[in-house]
Design an enzyme around this catalytic site. Structure first.
Site: not given
Length: 430
Positions: A167, A193
């Site tokens: 990410d 996350k």
């Protein structure tokens, strides 16, 4: 053994409107993380996703692949239920600061991994770093100690480099390739996350309006629904509130200024909109954590939340009693006429605060802890000609002209009272 997949074939499949298979998604995210798929190829795929979209299954698999690119944290052995909050970002959004210790004071553990600001939106870590001694980077063992400690129960810190590393790389590309707006990529970025962080429950604060990333209710609802589905599919109890961001939250925008306002809220005062949203999010978080017998409004009023705030700040090296940084120079904008303040534009205020030094143009730029804006009136307030409306704070007086320019059309004073927008616009649940 050579892979059966190639970056070009995956890009072409999505470019032509196809649905990517699980093995294609797993391969491309893993190969990108390892450097086998080049940045320009992932940029092309991101653009194809922006234009063609993704199904719920594709988004869930993409998110899982992002999580699997790194390590997962696990807090299931803690003596308290874990619950986190994520905001999509706005102006004056200091809610995490009073919220984390408040929810901890009510019996949950809050592992809050936060970020730094970029552009007109402030970052939670920048705000807290204005407190002398406070550190954003702490070890996972220290994080666990603080969460397990009944006197603390909350941590606000930076995510480690091994949490969803795919990410981090993709986010940097999206920022420079015009693909930030893709709902599947936003949702998977946030949720990869949050799921990797190991929290059992999550409450999302999706901002809507001129100062938010999502400008209208329909797009905010689409994003919130995608994220709630991702959390639910991953076994994380997830709910979202859509909240207004046409007007800045509270009466300050800027790092130390927002910390001071948060302490005011924890002391039983502070602006009504900040208190309302803090308590509403706390109630949602406690419900998701299975705690139904504690009223967060009472814990905020009786000082318990303040005790947890002080312990949380001290637990990360900060001095909760130290004076906060103050800017060297101030300039005040006064009202040119009497009437009612009918509009105060969040984006303009955020842009002005950024130009004063409160934010950064690029990742890694320094910020001024004392810079920002105080708002002496909010929409609905009666105004008298000559009274202060805004006070600008900065260490660099050359910043006043561009900041004042950003504020020239930021507010409207009219003859009749405005009807205030409600703070909470909608709730999205599984």
């Amino acid at each position: 053994m050579a892979s059966v997949h190639s970056a070009v074939s995956v890009i072409a499949a999505k470019r032509d409107g196809g649905e990517l298979g699980d093995d294609q998604i797993d391969w491309v995210v893993d190969a990108f993380t390892r450097g086998e798929v080049a940045d320009e190829q992932m940029s092309a795929l991101a653009m194809a996703i922006l234009l063609r979209g993704m199904t719920r299954r594709e988004i869930a698999r993409w998110t899982r692949a992002m999580i699997e690119s790194g390590k997962r944290m696990d807090f299931t052995d803690l003596p308290r239920s874990t619950v986190d909050k994520h905001s999509t970002g706005g102006v004056g959004d200091k809610i995490t600061l009073p919220l984390a210790p408040l929810v901890a004071a009510c019996g949950a553990a809050v592992p809050q991994l936060s970020g730094r600001g970029l552009g007109h939106t402030g970052g939670t870590l920048d705000k807290l770093e204005s407190i002398p001694g406070w550190r954003a980077d702490i070890t996972v063992p220290r994080m666990r100690e603080m969460l397990a400690d009944p006197k603390i129960g909350a941590v606000v810190c930076a995510a480690g480099a091994d949490l969803a590393p795919a990410d981090k790389r993709l986010y940097a590309l999206r920022d420079v390739t015009g693909t930030v707006e893709s709902v599947p990529l936003i949702a998977s970025s946030i949720m990869s996350k949050k799921i990797a962080e190991g929290t059992a429950a999550l409450v999302l604060d999706v901002k809507v309006g001129g100062g938010a990333f999502m400008k209208d209710l329909d797009s905010a609802r689409e994003l919130a629904t995608a994220m709630v589905e991702l959390g639910t599919d991953a076994g994380v109890r997830t709910v979202a509130l859509l909240t207004a961001m046409d007007t800045p939250l509270g009466r300050t925008a800027g790092n130390a200024l927002e910390v001071a306002e948060s302490v005011e809220v924890l002391s039983g005062g502070g602006p009504a909109d900040v208190i309302e949203l803090t308590v509403a999010l706390a109630r949602e978080m406690l419900a998701q954590a299975g705690i139904h017998d504690v009223d967060p409004a009472v814990a905020l009023a009786d000082g318990r939340a303040m005790d947890h705030w002080r312990a949380m700040i001290a637990g990360q090296g900060g001095d909760p009693d130290a004076p906060l940084p103050r800017a060297k120079y101030t300039e005040t904008v006064t009202a040119e006429q009497s009437g009612t303040l009918t509009r105060l534009d969040a984006m303009a205020v955020g842009l002005a605060a950024w130009r004063l030094g409160a934010g950064r143009a690029r990742q890694g730029d320094p910020v001024q802890f004392g810079a920002g804006i105080e708002m002496h009136a909010k929409p609905g307030d009666s105004i008298t000609a000559g009274q202060p409306l805004l006070t600008l704070h900065t260490d660099t007086p050359d910043a006043f002209p561009p900041s004042l320019a950003a504020l020239t059309a930021a507010y409207t004073i009219g003859p009749t009272p405005s009807h205030p927008t409600p703070t909470i616009l909608d709730r999205i649940a599984p």
